[in-house]
Design an enzyme around this catalytic site. Structure first.
Site, PDB file in Angstrom:
ATOM      1  N   LEU A  16      30.765  27.918  48.557  1.00  0.00           N
ATOM      2  CA  LEU A  16      29.348  27.550  48.651  1.00  0.00           C
ATOM      3  C   LEU A  16      28.533  28.638  49.327  1.00  0.00           C
ATOM      4  O   LEU A  16      27.387  28.901  48.947  1.00  0.00           O
ATOM      5  CB  LEU A  16      29.213  26.223  49.416  1.00  0.00           C
ATOM      6  CG  LEU A  16      27.778  25.709  49.611  1.00  0.00           C
ATOM      7  CD1 LEU A  16      27.092  25.476  48.280  1.00  0.00           C
ATOM      8  CD2 LEU A  16      27.791  24.435  50.451  1.00  0.00           C
ATOM      9  N   THR A  34      27.739  36.862  56.774  1.00  0.00           N
ATOM     10  CA  THR A  34      28.914  37.208  57.562  1.00  0.00           C
ATOM     11  C   THR A  34      30.207  36.824  56.854  1.00  0.00           C
ATOM     12  O   THR A  34      30.264  35.859  56.095  1.00  0.00           O
ATOM     13  CB  THR A  34      28.912  36.541  58.953  1.00  0.00           C
ATOM     14  OG1 THR A  34      29.479  35.223  58.867  1.00  0.00           O
ATOM     15  CG2 THR A  34      27.511  36.467  59.532  1.00  0.00           C
ATOM     16  N   ASP A  59      34.000  37.964  63.588  1.00  0.00           N
ATOM     17  CA  ASP A  59      35.058  37.034  63.975  1.00  0.00           C
ATOM     18  C   ASP A  59      34.378  35.889  64.706  1.00  0.00           C
ATOM     19  O   ASP A  59      33.952  36.047  65.857  1.00  0.00           O
ATOM     20  CB  ASP A  59      36.081  37.725  64.871  1.00  0.00           C
ATOM     21  CG  ASP A  59      37.228  36.794  65.272  1.00  0.00           C
ATOM     22  OD1 ASP A  59      37.163  35.587  64.955  1.00  0.00           O
ATOM     23  OD2 ASP A  59      38.177  37.271  65.922  1.00  0.00           O
ATOM     24  N   ASN A  86      28.408  27.848  57.574  1.00  0.00           N
ATOM     25  CA  ASN A  86      29.197  27.440  56.425  1.00  0.00           C
ATOM     26  C   ASN A  86      30.684  27.764  56.579  1.00  0.00           C
ATOM     27  O   ASN A  86      31.520  27.145  55.928  1.00  0.00           O
ATOM     28  CB  ASN A  86      28.653  28.133  55.164  1.00  0.00           C
ATOM     29  CG  ASN A  86      29.543  27.934  53.970  1.00  0.00           C
ATOM     30  OD1 ASN A  86      29.639  26.844  53.413  1.00  0.00           O
ATOM     31  ND2 ASN A  86      30.228  29.005  53.556  1.00  0.00           N
ATOM     32  N   SER A 137      29.036  20.278  56.950  1.00  0.00           N
ATOM     33  CA  SER A 137      30.099  19.335  57.297  1.00  0.00           C
ATOM     34  C   SER A 137      30.834  18.976  56.007  1.00  0.00           C
ATOM     35  O   SER A 137      31.193  19.854  55.226  1.00  0.00           O
ATOM     36  CB  SER A 137      29.505  18.099  57.975  1.00  0.00           C
ATOM     37  OG  SER A 137      30.500  17.152  58.292  1.00  0.00           O
ATOM     38  N   TYR A 152      41.261  17.890  59.766  1.00  0.00           N
ATOM     39  CA  TYR A 152      40.088  18.447  59.094  1.00  0.00           C
ATOM     40  C   TYR A 152      38.892  17.510  59.247  1.00  0.00           C
ATOM     41  O   TYR A 152      37.785  17.951  59.588  1.00  0.00           O
ATOM     42  CB  TYR A 152      40.375  18.685  57.610  1.00  0.00           C
ATOM     43  CG  TYR A 152      39.154  19.116  56.832  1.00  0.00           C
ATOM     44  CD1 TYR A 152      38.657  20.415  56.952  1.00  0.00           C
ATOM     45  CD2 TYR A 152      38.478  18.223  56.009  1.00  0.00           C
ATOM     46  CE1 TYR A 152      37.520  20.806  56.264  1.00  0.00           C
ATOM     47  CE2 TYR A 152      37.348  18.609  55.319  1.00  0.00           C
ATOM     48  CZ  TYR A 152      36.869  19.894  55.444  1.00  0.00           C
ATOM     49  OH  TYR A 152      35.736  20.276  54.773  1.00  0.00           O
ATOM     50  N   LYS A 156      35.068  17.924  61.147  1.00  0.00           N
ATOM     51  CA  LYS A 156      33.787  17.664  60.499  1.00  0.00           C
ATOM     52  C   LYS A 156      33.035  16.508  61.156  1.00  0.00           C
ATOM     53  O   LYS A 156      31.810  16.480  61.173  1.00  0.00           O
ATOM     54  CB  LYS A 156      33.993  17.420  58.998  1.00  0.00           C
ATOM     55  CG  LYS A 156      34.503  18.654  58.254  1.00  0.00           C
ATOM     56  CD  LYS A 156      33.592  19.872  58.467  1.00  0.00           C
ATOM     57  CE  LYS A 156      34.007  21.072  57.665  1.00  0.00           C
ATOM     58  NZ  LYS A 156      33.117  22.240  57.869  1.00  0.00           N
ATOM     59  N   THR A 187      34.538  24.738  43.957  1.00  0.00           N
ATOM     60  CA  THR A 187      34.684  26.047  44.590  1.00  0.00           C
ATOM     61  C   THR A 187      36.178  26.308  44.774  1.00  0.00           C
ATOM     62  O   THR A 187      37.012  25.539  44.301  1.00  0.00           O
ATOM     63  CB  THR A 187      33.990  26.084  45.958  1.00  0.00           C
ATOM     64  OG1 THR A 187      34.703  25.220  46.870  1.00  0.00           O
ATOM     65  CG2 THR A 187      32.539  25.616  45.858  1.00  0.00           C
TER      66      THR A 187
END
Length: 280
Positions: A16, A34, A59, A86, A137, A152, A156, A187
Site C-alpha cells: 500500500l 522511507t 531504521d 504505513n 492499522s 499481529y 494493530k 498486495t
C-alpha cells in the site's frame, strides 16, 4: 512548491505504501518516502531523481534515524503536511508458540516505529499548527478473532488505541489523526518475507495451522481489495475539512466491524443488569 502538499510516508517500497506514493507523485505532491533500502524504494517508484521525491533510508527502530529523516524532509520541502505510518509486517502463530523475541520484534516495527515517527514529527506540526497523521492499522486491530494472529492483532489494537488518544491530544493544535483499517487488499503483505511464521511450530494448534495455510496459499493473490482504490481513498480523506478518526477500507472490513460491534452490544445487553449493578 508553495501550494504543494508534503507527505512523509514510511514503509514505501512495497504494498500500500508504494501504491500511495506513486499516486501522490503522479498528482504533483512532494513526497518523502522511507524504506530500509533506498535501492528497493527507487526500483519500486521507477525514479531516482525528481524535484518532488525524497527517498530516505530509515531504521524505524532507531529514534535517531527517524529524527534525521524528518529533519531532511523539513530541510528539503520546508514543512510536512501529512504523515503516513504505513511500515509494518504480518506475523502468524499461536500465542504459545511465538517466542518473546518474535512478538517483541513485531511490536518494535508495527507499534514503536510509528511512535518514533510521531514523537519526531509532532514538534514541527505543532509549530505550524496544522497537519494530519494517518496510522495504518488493520481490521485485525478492531476485531481479533483470527486464530494465529494474536500478536499481529495486538500490535494493530495498540495502533488503534494510541491514535485515538493522539487525536484528542492534538486537536487543539489544528492537527488531525486518522486510523486506517483495511481488510484484505491484493498486495504482497501475505507473501513470503512480509508474513513471518513461527520458528518453532506446535502442530497441536490445528486451527492456527489451517489459518496459516489459507493465508499463505489461498488468500494471497486473491484478496478482493484493490490497493489503488485504497490509496485514492486515503488521499481523498486528506482533503476533507473534517476528516474521520476511523477509516475502514474494504467490504470485508465494513462487515467485520459491524459484526464486532453487534457482538459487543449483545454482551452488553445480555449482562446489563450485572454490569450496571457493580457500584457502591
Amino acid at each position: 512548491m508553495e501550494n504543494q502538499k508534503v507527505w512523509f510516508v514510511t514503509g514505501a517500497s512495497k504494498g500500500l505504501g508504494l501504491t500511495l506514493i506513486k499516486q501522490l507523485l503522479a498528482q504533483g505532491n512532494l513526497v518523502a518516502a522511507t524504506s530500509r533500502s533506498i535501492e528497493e524504494l527507487n526500483a519500486g517508484v521507477g525514479a531516482t531523481e525528481a524535484e518532488n521525491y525524497l527517498p530516505l533510508s530509515v531504521d524505524l527502530r532507531d529514534e535517531e534515524s527517524v529524527g534525521q529523516a524528518v529533519e531532511k524532509t523539513i530541510s528539503q520541502f520546508g514543512r510536512i503536511d501529512f504523515v503516513v505510518n504505513n511500515a509494518g509486517y504480518g506475523l502468524t502463530g499461536s500465542l504459545e508458540e511465538l517466542s518473546d523475541q518474535e512478538a517483541r520484534g513485531n511490536f518494535d516495527i508495527n507499534v514503536f516505529g510509528s511512535l518514533n515517527v510521531i514523537r519526531k514529527v509532532m514538534p514541527h506540526l505543532r509549530t505550524q499548527q496544522s497537519g494530519h497523521v494517518f496510522n495504518i492499522s488493520s481490521i485485525g486491530g478492531f476485531t481479533g478473532y483470527f486464530p494465529g494472529f494474536g500478536i499481529y492483532c495486538a500490535t494493530k489494537f495498540a495502533v488503534q488505541g494510541f491514535t485515538e488518544a493522539l487525536a484528542a491530544e492534538v486537536k487543539s493544535f489544528g492537527i488531525y489523526a486518522t486510523i486506517v483499517s483495511p481488510g484484505y487488499f491484493r498486495t504482497n503483505f501475505l507473501s513470503t518475507g512480509s508474513l513471518n511464521v513461527p520458528k518453532h511450530q506446535i502442530e497441536a494448534y490445528k486451527e492456527v495451522r489451517e489459518s496459516q495455510d489459507q493465508h499463505q496459499h489461498l488468500i494471497d493473490g486473491n484478496q478482493a481489495g484493490d490497493p489503488e482504490k485504497a490509496a485514492a481513498a486515503i488521499i481523498k480523506v486528506a482533503t476533507e475539512e473534517n476528516p474521520p478518526l476511523h477509516l475502514f477500507l474494504g467490504q470485508d472490513a465494513y462487515d467485520l466491524a459491524y459484526a464486532k460491534m453487534d457482538a459487543v452490544k449483545e454482551d452488553l445487553e445480555n449482562l446489563k443488569e450485572m454490569i450496571t449493578s457493580t457500584g457502591f
